[in-house]
Design a protein around this motif. Structure first.
Motif, PDB file in Angstrom:
ATOM      1  N   SER A 231       6.196 -39.384  37.117  1.00 40.87           N
ATOM      2  CA  SER A 231       5.017 -38.535  36.912  1.00 40.87           C
ATOM      3  C   SER A 231       4.380 -38.218  38.260  1.00 40.87           C
ATOM      4  O   SER A 231       4.654 -38.882  39.263  1.00 40.87           O
ATOM      5  N   PRO A 232       3.502 -37.186  38.310  1.00 40.32           N
ATOM      6  CA  PRO A 232       2.788 -36.887  39.562  1.00 40.32           C
ATOM      7  C   PRO A 232       1.980 -38.080  40.073  1.00 40.32           C
ATOM      8  O   PRO A 232       1.744 -38.202  41.278  1.00 40.32           O
ATOM      9  N   GLU A 233       1.585 -38.979  39.144  1.00 35.34           N
ATOM     10  CA  GLU A 233       0.815 -40.158  39.543  1.00 35.34           C
ATOM     11  C   GLU A 233       1.712 -41.305  40.011  1.00 35.34           C
ATOM     12  O   GLU A 233       1.225 -42.370  40.389  1.00 35.34           O
ATOM     13  N   GLY A 234       3.024 -41.082  39.961  1.00 37.87           N
ATOM     14  CA  GLY A 234       3.941 -42.092  40.439  1.00 37.87           C
ATOM     15  C   GLY A 234       4.407 -43.075  39.376  1.00 37.87           C
ATOM     16  O   GLY A 234       5.112 -44.042  39.687  1.00 37.87           O
ATOM     17  N   GLU A 235       4.025 -42.836  38.119  1.00 42.48           N
ATOM     18  CA  GLU A 235       4.463 -43.737  37.058  1.00 42.48           C
ATOM     19  C   GLU A 235       5.841 -43.319  36.537  1.00 42.48           C
ATOM     20  O   GLU A 235       6.213 -42.146  36.581  1.00 42.48           O
TER      21      GLU A 235
ATOM     22  N   GLY B 248      16.412 -50.472  34.471  1.00 43.80           N
ATOM     23  CA  GLY B 248      15.805 -50.540  35.803  1.00 43.80           C
ATOM     24  C   GLY B 248      14.428 -51.151  35.838  1.00 43.80           C
ATOM     25  O   GLY B 248      13.721 -51.017  36.840  1.00 43.80           O
ATOM     26  N   ILE B 249      14.021 -51.830  34.772  1.00 44.54           N
ATOM     27  CA  ILE B 249      12.710 -52.482  34.745  1.00 44.54           C
ATOM     28  C   ILE B 249      12.931 -53.986  34.721  1.00 44.54           C
ATOM     29  O   ILE B 249      13.498 -54.530  33.763  1.00 44.54           O
TER      30      ILE B 249
ATOM     31  N   GLY C 281      24.203 -53.543  40.290  1.00 48.22           N
ATOM     32  CA  GLY C 281      24.214 -52.157  40.720  1.00 48.22           C
ATOM     33  C   GLY C 281      23.232 -51.270  39.998  1.00 48.22           C
ATOM     34  O   GLY C 281      23.433 -50.059  39.901  1.00 48.22           O
ATOM     35  N   ILE C 282      22.139 -51.848  39.491  1.00 48.25           N
ATOM     36  CA  ILE C 282      21.127 -51.080  38.764  1.00 48.25           C
ATOM     37  C   ILE C 282      19.958 -50.793  39.693  1.00 48.25           C
ATOM     38  O   ILE C 282      19.371 -51.718  40.289  1.00 48.25           O
ATOM     39  N   SER C 283      19.588 -49.529  39.813  1.00 52.14           N
ATOM     40  CA  SER C 283      18.457 -49.151  40.672  1.00 52.14           C
ATOM     41  C   SER C 283      17.147 -49.563  40.023  1.00 52.14           C
ATOM     42  O   SER C 283      16.952 -49.383  38.813  1.00 52.14           O
ATOM     43  N   SER C 284      16.245 -50.065  40.834  1.00 56.65           N
ATOM     44  CA  SER C 284      14.943 -50.499  40.320  1.00 56.65           C
ATOM     45  C   SER C 284      14.047 -49.296  40.055  1.00 56.65           C
ATOM     46  O   SER C 284      13.841 -48.453  40.928  1.00 56.65           O
ATOM     47  N   VAL C 285      13.540 -49.213  38.833  1.00 60.93           N
ATOM     48  CA  VAL C 285      12.583 -48.175  38.455  1.00 60.93           C
ATOM     49  C   VAL C 285      11.156 -48.731  38.491  1.00 60.93           C
ATOM     50  O   VAL C 285      10.240 -48.106  39.004  1.00 60.93           O
ATOM     51  N   VAL C 286      10.989 -49.922  37.920  1.00 57.07           N
ATOM     52  CA  VAL C 286       9.699 -50.619  37.952  1.00 57.07           C
ATOM     53  C   VAL C 286       9.965 -52.065  38.349  1.00 57.07           C
ATOM     54  O   VAL C 286      10.758 -52.757  37.706  1.00 57.07           O
ATOM     55  N   ASP C 287       9.313 -52.503  39.410  1.00 58.09           N
ATOM     56  CA  ASP C 287       9.430 -53.881  39.875  1.00 58.09           C
ATOM     57  C   ASP C 287       8.571 -54.761  38.969  1.00 58.09           C
ATOM     58  O   ASP C 287       7.348 -54.797  39.097  1.00 58.09           O
TER      59      ASP C 287
END
Length: 591
Positions: A243-247, A287-288, A298-304
């Motif tokens: 999102s534009p807010e970075g979420e 990724g969460i 090999g999974i990209s992090s979406v939310v740490d």
């Protein structure tokens, strides 16, 4: 998918007890919204083994209806892998469990506010408990179950039919007398916010048809045309945009059907209801979670969010161990069904007039207050044990303090009366022609905590489940006290009158060391896992907030038992249905 659409307002991942009931209520409440439910299992609503109440043992371990997970070998329990059933069907575990519908104590629900989670206390949830219920309780059923219904806390027009057991063995009355003899009072209605004492539970059984009531048979009666259900569709991951807010914004859901990868788009929200073991699995695959765990596969992090999959608590799993006793003639139990002639006669009775032993699950419960179990010095000793356990994080430290306070009134042990034999490593099979009863002693508030994490980027590889049973010595100590208490129950004047003797663990197993070995070899769970996507403030280890939104996301919620951060003294189905009802209202208001 192409036959309907590939774009929906809401997508539910999991059509189990929580997911299907939430989706159906949302569809009913908001008829202009399009709602998709993706369920990995099949529709088993016409399967006689799921519908006939007394056939419930036939479902356990059956891959058609049970994921049949196993834990990792448990280092504090003789390296045993422990069987962990989970429902695999439309309706989920409500098609697999023992149909018991009961609630915890007021102060337990209210404890959530102590962790900064508001809106989930007893008074907040009571309207939703009532909303799903349709309780039918004749005077006869109340009398034989030792019940006086408190109509102010029950619903009578909800989709989930409830009743009290249609048939109860005569021996069960002696269990009530035995508990009363030990100073444990009969509880006229344990759903009133106080479940201390001995009582009979309401059951998710249709009183007219004498069949199991599950989320599918209950909520699909609402018959909303905007609810679309796809079975045998295993979700592999959620796809996000930013999102534009970075979420992170849940945009699409990827799933496998007929060996093909299919994608559906959500324009409003995605609701994850895959259960305590598979909800964290799907979060991590999407990724969460902990970036270090994700990177291994090999999974990209979406939310740490490193607390995903942690804080797994097993109620009774609650963990429990079951003791068996032989009944004196002429008392009988459900063991008579082992005789093919009797079983055929009972089936005829069931099919003809919906009566007999196949109509119900043979049991009753006693939730034991600390003052009935321990003297003042023993309570003080238990407090010390609790005070030196589980203080590694701010959450577990606070939970330890709360449990010490609960020792003034909240039950720590549940005793389950079963009118049938239970196998063990001491005695695997009952003697032909004999009848038995069992006493299951369950730990209500374990301190041992475990984890659930992925072991690959492939959803078809089950998650690694490590409950860490008995990692805290206090869990074993309290369970041993429960075994000794069960022996007191069997030795009462009431039960001694109908008991030949203890079959398992048996009179030869007396020392704490021997009892511990019996527990390690025979304990199971009560199939109530929680806490892997805990509803807590983020700083206390939370994965979702009080609105069930996953931290760091704009439109992903979790609705299932994984959100519960602590175990209650109750079987969780009632609470899960209440969560679902509240969640449906919450989602609709935000639409």
């Amino acid at each position: 998918m192409s036959a309907i659409s590939n774009t929906f307002d809401y997508i539910f991942i999991g059509g189990g007890t929580a997911g299907l009931s939430t989706a159906a209520r949302l569809a009913e409440r908001s008829p202009t919204l399009s709602i998709l439910v993706l369920e990995a299992g099949k529709n088993v609503s016409s399967n006689p083994n799921t519908r006939i109440p007394a056939s419930y043992p036939k479902n356990l371990g059956n891959p058609e209806v049970d994921w049949a997970f196993f834990s990792t070998p448990q280092s504090h329990a003789g390296d045993r892998p422990v069987y962990l059933p989970r429902g695999k069907s439309l309706g989920g575990t409500s098609n697999l469990n023992f149909m018991q519908v009961n609630r915890a104590n007021i102060e337990e629900y209210d404890t959530l506010a102590d962790f900064g989670i508001n809106g989930w206390g007893w008074n907040d949830l009571l309207p939703y408990f009532k909303k799903y219920e349709n309780l039918t309780a004749s005077q006869k059923s109340q009398d034989q179950a030792h019940v006086t219904v408190n109509s102010s806390v029950h619903g009578t027009d909800g989709p989930v039919d409830l009743t009290y057991p249609i048939e109860i063995t005569a021996a069960q009355d002696y269990f009530f007398k035995a508990m009363n003899e030990l100073g444990v009072p009969s509880n006229p209605d344990s759903s009133s916010g106080n479940n201390r004492g001995v009582w009979t539970s309401t059951c998710a059984i249709d009183p007219t048809t004498a069949t199991r009531v599950s989320a599918d048979t209950a909520y699909l009666k609402l018959n909303s045309s905007n609810l679309h259900i796809v079975t045998e569709a295993r979700v592999s991951r959620i796809l996000f945009k930013t999102s534009p807010e970075g979420e992170a914004v849940a945009d699409k859901v990827e799933f496998i059907q007929d060996e093909k990868v299919v994608t559906a788009k959500a324009t409003k929200e995605v609701i994850l209801s895959a259960g305590t073991y598979q909800t964290p699995q799907i979060l991590e695959l999407s990724g969460i979670g902990d970036p270090a765990i994700l990177a291994k596969y090999g999974i990209s992090s979406v939310v740490d969010l490193p607390t995903v999959g942690k804080n797994l608590l097993e109620y009774k799993e609650h963990i429990y161990v079951i003791m068996s006793f032989e009944l004196k003639p002429p008392f009988t139990s459900w063991d008579v069904l082992r005789d093919p002639v009797v079983a055929a006669a009972e089936l005829q009775k069931y099919e003809t007039n919906k009566t007999g032993k196949l109509t119900t699950v043979p049991g009753a419960f006693a939730f034991i207050s600390p003052d009935k179990l321990w003297d003042k010095q023993e309570v003080s000793d238990i407090k010390k044990k609790l005070g030196t356990s589980g203080s590694e994080t701010p959450f577990t430290h606070k939970m330890s303090d709360i449990q010490q306070n609960w020792l003034s009134s909240v039950p720590f042990l549940e005793i389950m009366w079963y009118a049938e034999f239970t196998p063990s490593n001491v005695k695997a099979e009952p003697d032909a022609g004999k009848n038995y009863y069992s006493l299951g002693v369950a730990l209500e508030h374990p301190l041992s905590q475990g984890t659930v994490h992925i072991q690959s980027a492939n959803v078809t590889e089950n998650p690694v489940i490590d409950p860490q049973f008995f990692a805290k010595d206090s869990d074993m100590d309290i369970l041993l006290d429960g075994i000794k208490y069960c022996r007191k129950i069997a030795a009462t004047k009431a039960l001694a009158e109908i008991t030949v003797g203890e079959v398992a663990p048996g009179v030869n197993i007396q020392t704490n060391a021997d009892l511990k070995e019996f527990v390690k070899s025979n304990f199971i769970t009560v199939f109530h896992p929680i806490g892997t996507a805990a509803m807590l403030p983020k700083e206390l280890g939370g994965v979702v907030d009080s609105h069930l939104r996953v931290y760091g996301t704009a439109n992903l919620r979790v609705v299932d038992a994984s959100i519960l951060p602590l175990h209650f003294t109750a079987h969780p189905m009632a609470t899960v249905y209440a969560i679902a009802e509240k969640a449906a209202e919450m989602i609709a208001k935000a639409a």
